[in-house]
Scaffold this motif. Structure first.
Motif, PDB file in Angstrom:
ATOM      1  N   ASN A 303     -46.993   5.231 -48.545  1.00  0.00           N
ATOM      2  CA  ASN A 303     -46.913   5.275 -50.014  1.00  0.00           C
ATOM      3  C   ASN A 303     -48.005   6.159 -50.611  1.00  0.00           C
ATOM      4  N   LYS A 304     -49.181   6.139 -49.978  1.00  0.00           N
ATOM      5  CA  LYS A 304     -50.296   6.943 -50.480  1.00  0.00           C
ATOM      6  C   LYS A 304     -50.036   8.430 -50.280  1.00  0.00           C
ATOM      7  N   ASN A 305     -49.531   8.778 -49.088  1.00  0.00           N
ATOM      8  CA  ASN A 305     -49.259  10.183 -48.788  1.00  0.00           C
ATOM      9  C   ASN A 305     -48.184  10.759 -49.706  1.00  0.00           C
ATOM     10  N   LEU A 306     -47.214   9.916 -50.070  1.00  0.00           N
ATOM     11  CA  LEU A 306     -46.129  10.379 -50.937  1.00  0.00           C
ATOM     12  C   LEU A 306     -46.418  10.112 -52.407  1.00  0.00           C
ATOM     13  N   GLN A 307     -47.607   9.560 -52.685  1.00  0.00           N
ATOM     14  CA  GLN A 307     -48.036   9.280 -54.064  1.00  0.00           C
ATOM     15  C   GLN A 307     -46.968   8.465 -54.820  1.00  0.00           C
ATOM     16  N   ILE A 308     -46.581   7.389 -54.199  1.00  0.00           N
ATOM     17  CA  ILE A 308     -45.546   6.529 -54.780  1.00  0.00           C
ATOM     18  C   ILE A 308     -46.198   5.495 -55.677  1.00  0.00           C
ATOM     19  N   ASP A 309     -45.617   5.256 -56.823  1.00  0.00           N
ATOM     20  CA  ASP A 309     -46.089   4.243 -57.763  1.00  0.00           C
ATOM     21  C   ASP A 309     -45.622   2.881 -57.278  1.00  0.00           C
ATOM     22  N   THR A 310     -46.544   2.091 -56.762  1.00  0.00           N
ATOM     23  CA  THR A 310     -46.184   0.792 -56.193  1.00  0.00           C
ATOM     24  C   THR A 310     -46.235  -0.339 -57.210  1.00  0.00           C
ATOM     25  N   SER A 311     -46.485  -0.015 -58.472  1.00  0.00           N
ATOM     26  CA  SER A 311     -46.477  -1.073 -59.488  1.00  0.00           C
ATOM     27  C   SER A 311     -45.082  -1.677 -59.626  1.00  0.00           C
ATOM     28  N   ASN A 315     -40.038   0.981 -55.787  1.00  0.00           N
ATOM     29  CA  ASN A 315     -40.537   2.260 -55.280  1.00  0.00           C
ATOM     30  C   ASN A 315     -41.192   2.072 -53.911  1.00  0.00           C
ATOM     31  N   GLY A 316     -41.028   3.078 -53.049  1.00  0.00           N
ATOM     32  CA  GLY A 316     -41.723   3.071 -51.774  1.00  0.00           C
ATOM     33  C   GLY A 316     -41.188   2.034 -50.800  1.00  0.00           C
ATOM     34  N   ARG A 317     -42.026   1.770 -49.805  1.00  0.00           N
ATOM     35  CA  ARG A 317     -41.650   0.816 -48.752  1.00  0.00           C
ATOM     36  C   ARG A 317     -42.365  -0.501 -48.983  1.00  0.00           C
ATOM     37  N   ALA A 318     -41.716  -1.576 -48.541  1.00  0.00           N
ATOM     38  CA  ALA A 318     -42.321  -2.908 -48.643  1.00  0.00           C
ATOM     39  C   ALA A 318     -41.663  -3.823 -47.611  1.00  0.00           C
ATOM     40  N   LEU A 319     -42.406  -4.818 -47.195  1.00  0.00           N
ATOM     41  CA  LEU A 319     -41.875  -5.789 -46.233  1.00  0.00           C
ATOM     42  C   LEU A 319     -40.984  -6.793 -46.941  1.00  0.00           C
ATOM     43  N   THR A 320     -39.941  -7.214 -46.239  1.00  0.00           N
ATOM     44  CA  THR A 320     -39.049  -8.261 -46.758  1.00  0.00           C
ATOM     45  C   THR A 320     -39.176  -9.491 -45.885  1.00  0.00           C
TER      46      THR A 320
END
Length: 421
Positions: A303-311, A315-320
């Protein structure tokens, strides 16, 4: 016998009475001689063989004694004596000889029948008998011997050469083919089953068409007997194992592993992204600690490398929770002492449907025994069902009477509150 005749004539009796007496005494003498010979054979000769056999534990002789091969041989001796002294009855000599020879042929057939059974018993004492049984071939030999002995007896009774009767076999070959159709088909099937090693005694086979699901206990010329797991016995024609398909579980038993292939159904409404609180709780689970830490670093870097807004969690990747749960089951199986680690072991999602999301466990136990296999499978799923709520997941099932009753209780409670207000 001539001495008996001379003694009667010397007494001075008339020829008619003397003739009857001489015949009576000769019949009695031959009968006593036959009884004595039979007694000596059974009580002396066979007893000596039995004593030596049991004393030295000679396995082959024990089987021959159990099949009464020697006992049946003893019956030939009296018939031979009667045949030998048939000349003393000139008027009936031909009939006596015919009867004695026919009896010896029949007894010879019974001796050969017992001997072949003994050969089969001896062969079954070797391990190779389970791989290549010979009972079907022995039954074919018995059929041939019976036909040959039948021809010999008939030829003896009518006083003709057996070759004359054999020459007429060709004319009735069509009838014989019809009568022995099952035996011929069984013989061909037995050769193919043995040559291709398709089934052995002790194999677990499954043939739903004939209601067979159990262990093979006998392979004969015409039939294969299967003892089902409910202890009933299903008899299957031998040739159907060639013409129809059946399942042989021998490969599973030899592999040393038995497959578990069963799904649990997850209620899709309980699937969600993992919160920080959930992840902290999952880190305390032994099989997940390293996985959660590695995944957090991987996702954070991604997420950091792709500058994804995790708010926004979209957006981005996350665990389920379903993904973490799947990983937990996978690690649980790989660390289970009763799961075969050299065989396929995976946890996979199947296509979701009206019953929720199927999560399939595909693995092999390291024991093929039925009781052990069922116990291991039950223990695994007991644990999975019990642990699912720890991941915020619900196991799907259709509403039961308890659910309806609970819903009714809640509705009545809400209605009462509203009425009071």
């Amino acid at each position: 016998m001539e001495l008996i005749k001379n003694m009667i004539e010397g007494i001075g009796l008339n020829s008619e009475i003397g003739g009857y007496m001489s015949y009576g005494i000769m019949v009695l003498s031959i009968t006593l001689l036959c009884i004595l010979a039979n007694f000596i054979t059974k009580k002396v000769f066979i007893k000596i063989i039995s004593h030596v056999t049991y004393k030295n534990n000679i396995q082959w002789n024990l089987i021959l004694l159990e099949r009464k091969v020697f006992h049946k041989c003893s019956h030939v001796v009296p018939a031979f004596i009667i045949y030998y002294f048939s000349y003393t009855f000139p008027s009936y000599q031909h009939l006596i000889e015919i009867g004695a020879v026919s009896y010896m042929i029949i007894m010879g057939l019974l001796v050969m029948d017992s001997l072949l059974d003994a050969v089969n018993d001896i062969y079954k004492s070797y391990e190779i008998s389970k791989i290549k049984p010979i009972r079907g071939y022995i039954q074919v030999v018995k059929i041939v011997l019976t036909i040959v002995c039948g021809i010999l007896v008939i030829a003896n009774l009518i006083g003709e050469s057996p070759l004359i009767l054999l020459s007429g076999i060709g004319a009735i070959s069509a009838v014989l083919m019809l009568v022995f159709k099952d035996s011929i088909l069984g013989l061909v099937a037995g050769v193919q089953l043995t040559a291709n090693d398709m089934v052995r005694v002790g194999d677990w086979i499954e043939m739903p068409k004939y209601g067979a699901d159990g262990d093979v206990i006998d392979i004969s010329l015409n039939t294969v007997k299967v003892q089902n797991f409910d202890k009933t016995i299903t008899t299957i024609p031998s040739y159907t194992l060639i013409s129809d398909s059946f399942k042989n579980w021998r490969g599973m038993q030899k592999s040393g592993g038995r497959r578990i292939k069963r799904s649990i159904f997850i209620d899709t409404s309980s699937i969600c992204f993992c919160t920080n609180e959930m992840l902290e709780r999952f880190k305390s689970i032994h099989y997940l600690t390293e996985y959660i830490l590695d995944k957090e670093r991987e996702i954070q870097n991604h997420n950091k490398n792709l500058q994804i807004d995790t708010s926004n969690r979209v957006n981005g990747r996350a665990l389920t929770n379903i993904g973490v749960f799947r990983t937990y089951i996978d690690q649980y199986l790989k660390n289970h002492h009763m799961i075969h680690q050299n065989m396929t072991c995976l946890v996979r999602q199947l296509a979701s449907g009206e019953t929720g999301l199927p999560l399939e466990i595909y693995a092999f136990t390291n024991s093929t025994e039925w009781q052990v296999y069922e116990a291991v499978q039950s223990d695994i799923f007991d644990h999975i069902f019990a642990i699912a709520p720890e991941f915020g997941l619900r196991i799907f099932q259709n509403p039961t009477g308890y659910d309806v009753k609970s819903l009714s209780t809640v509705s009545l409670s809400n209605y009462s509150r509203g009425g009071a207000i």
